[in-house]
Write an enzyme that holds these catalytic residues in place. Structure first.
Site, PDB file in Angstrom:
ATOM      1  N   ASP A  51       0.911  -0.720  -0.470  1.00  0.00           N
ATOM      2  CA  ASP A  51       0.133   0.066  -0.015  1.00  0.00           C
ATOM      3  C   ASP A  51       0.498   1.150  -0.206  1.00  0.00           C
ATOM      4  O   ASP A  51       0.503   2.563   0.128  1.00  0.00           O
ATOM      5  CB  ASP A  51      -0.766  -0.153   1.124  1.00  0.00           C
ATOM      6  CG  ASP A  51      -0.188  -0.155   2.053  1.00  0.00           C
ATOM      7  OD1 ASP A  51       0.870  -0.674   1.978  1.00  0.00           O
ATOM      8  OD2 ASP A  51      -0.973  -0.156   3.411  1.00  0.00           O
ATOM      9  N   GLU A 122      -1.492  -5.584   8.672  1.00  0.00           N
ATOM     10  CA  GLU A 122      -0.587  -4.591   9.464  1.00  0.00           C
ATOM     11  C   GLU A 122      -1.685  -5.567  10.565  1.00  0.00           C
ATOM     12  O   GLU A 122      -3.206  -4.866  11.224  1.00  0.00           O
ATOM     13  CB  GLU A 122      -0.801  -3.386   9.790  1.00  0.00           C
ATOM     14  CG  GLU A 122       0.609  -3.516   8.149  1.00  0.00           C
ATOM     15  CD  GLU A 122       0.363  -1.560   7.957  1.00  0.00           C
ATOM     16  OE1 GLU A 122      -0.578  -0.761   9.238  1.00  0.00           O
ATOM     17  OE2 GLU A 122       0.710  -1.484   6.796  1.00  0.00           O
ATOM     18  N   GLU A 189       8.945  -4.310  11.015  1.00  0.00           N
ATOM     19  CA  GLU A 189       9.220  -2.701   9.686  1.00  0.00           C
ATOM     20  C   GLU A 189      10.293  -2.028  10.937  1.00  0.00           C
ATOM     21  O   GLU A 189       9.177  -1.874  11.844  1.00  0.00           O
ATOM     22  CB  GLU A 189       7.988  -2.050   9.627  1.00  0.00           C
ATOM     23  CG  GLU A 189       8.540  -0.757   9.006  1.00  0.00           C
ATOM     24  CD  GLU A 189       7.329  -0.650   7.713  1.00  0.00           C
ATOM     25  OE1 GLU A 189       6.807  -1.197   7.114  1.00  0.00           O
ATOM     26  OE2 GLU A 189       7.891   0.698   7.454  1.00  0.00           O
TER      27      GLU A 189
HETATM   28  O1  KIV Z   1       3.467  -1.012   2.052  1.00  0.00           O
HETATM   29  C1  KIV Z   1       4.898  -1.222   1.743  1.00  0.00           C
HETATM   30  O2  KIV Z   1       5.704  -1.051   0.388  1.00  0.00           O
HETATM   31  C2  KIV Z   1       5.282  -2.201   2.461  1.00  0.00           C
HETATM   32  C3  KIV Z   1       6.412  -2.803   2.719  1.00  0.00           C
HETATM   33  C4  KIV Z   1       7.143  -0.782   3.677  1.00  0.00           C
HETATM   34  C5  KIV Z   1       6.434  -3.717   3.664  1.00  0.00           C
HETATM   35  O3  KIV Z   1       3.982  -2.508   3.817  1.00  0.00           O
END
Ligand code: KIV
Length: 271
Positions: A51, A122, A189
């Site tokens: 996202d 998430e 992250e």
């Molecule tokens: O949206 C994204 O690119 C991510 C990565 C940073 C893991 O979730």
């Protein structure tokens, strides 16, 4: 998935085997057909339709505005390009937080309409019911802990997470939940490297780090950042392999000069 391709596809099982053999997993984002073709051809194991498209493709300040329809459009473009990599798609903000039925409906739309292979979400224990419901439909789920950008207004900043013991303990316990209920991998992250290493040895499934140090099972970066298409975003964990912003700007500048001077097109560049 092309039925004509002879390439052996990466599956969630492949990633599990890689962890067991100690082989590192390379993951990168892509949001469109042309980039995904290159990324897949270069041997990346997992392509994340993140996202982060909200930031790097659409110019939003956060990941919150991107919609499920927009994620499906990006994912379908990526899937058309990919022969080998596992394609994982982020469930966008607002597409799963409501309730577990909505989370399943959103995941089914992603799988049906884009042809992707898995979804990413998430959160930890608080989204357990949703993850279990999606898994029960046969859809592989990747977890995402630590800095979770969809919660930016709760955190207030994009700085390193889980430096304090209480948050680190909560993260370890969330990772245990994701592992136990059957997520096939966990993105970590922007957390201390020592904590990421601890999570990695405490779970059976692969961990993929971004700003989480070397002792994880794989690494992920946003492709626009690692090839230098973006300039403003420069966290310590980012390694830039190219500086495409400058290169493209110079090429476009040359084109403008050539058009204005009538150097382009020349005699060979016409019919
Ligand atoms: O949206 C994204 O690119 C991510 C990565 C940073 C893991 O979730």
């Amino acid at each position: 998935m092309s039925v004509h391709s002879n390439t052996k596809r990466v599956t969630t099982q492949t990633l599990q085997e890689m962890k067991m053999k100690g082989e590192k997993i390379a993951m990168l984002t892509s949001y469109d057909y042309s980039m995904a073709r290159i990324v897949d051809d270069a041997g990346v194991d997992v392509i994340l339709v993140g996202d982060s498209a909200s930031n790097v493709m659409a110019g939003h300040e956060t990941t919150l505005p991107i919609t499920l329809d927009q994620m499906i459009y990006h994912a379908a473009s990526v899937v058309r390009a990919v022969n080998r990599a596992l394609v994982v798609v982020d469930l966008p903000f607002g597409a799963y937080q409501g309730n577990s039925k909505e989370a399943l409906t959103s995941s089914i739309r992603i799988m049906k309409e884009s042809g992707a292979h898995a979804v990413k979400m998430e959160g930890g224990a608080e989204i357990r019911e949703s993850i279990e419901r999606i898994l029960s439909a046969g859809i592989p789920v990747m977890g995402h802990l630590g800095l979770t950008p969809q919660s930016i207004y709760k955190f207030g900043t994009y700085t390193v997470r889980a430096k304090e013991e209480a948050e680190a303990e909560r993260l370890l316990s969330d990772a245990a939940v994701l592992n136990e209920i059957g997520c096939f991998g966990i993105v970590l992250e922007k957390i201390p490297a020592v904590l990421a290493a601890k999570v990695t040895t405490s779970v059976d499934v692969p961990t993929i780090g971004i700003g989480a140090g070397p002792n994880v099972d794989g690494q992920v970066l946003v492709v626009h950042d690692m090839i230098g298409l973006t300039r403003e975003f420069s966290p310590r964990f980012l390694r830039r392999y190219l500086h495409l912003y400058e290169d493209i700007k110079a090429a476009v500048g040359q084109y403008v000069t050539d058009v204005r001077s009538t150097d382009f097109p020349n005699e060979k560049e016409q019919y």
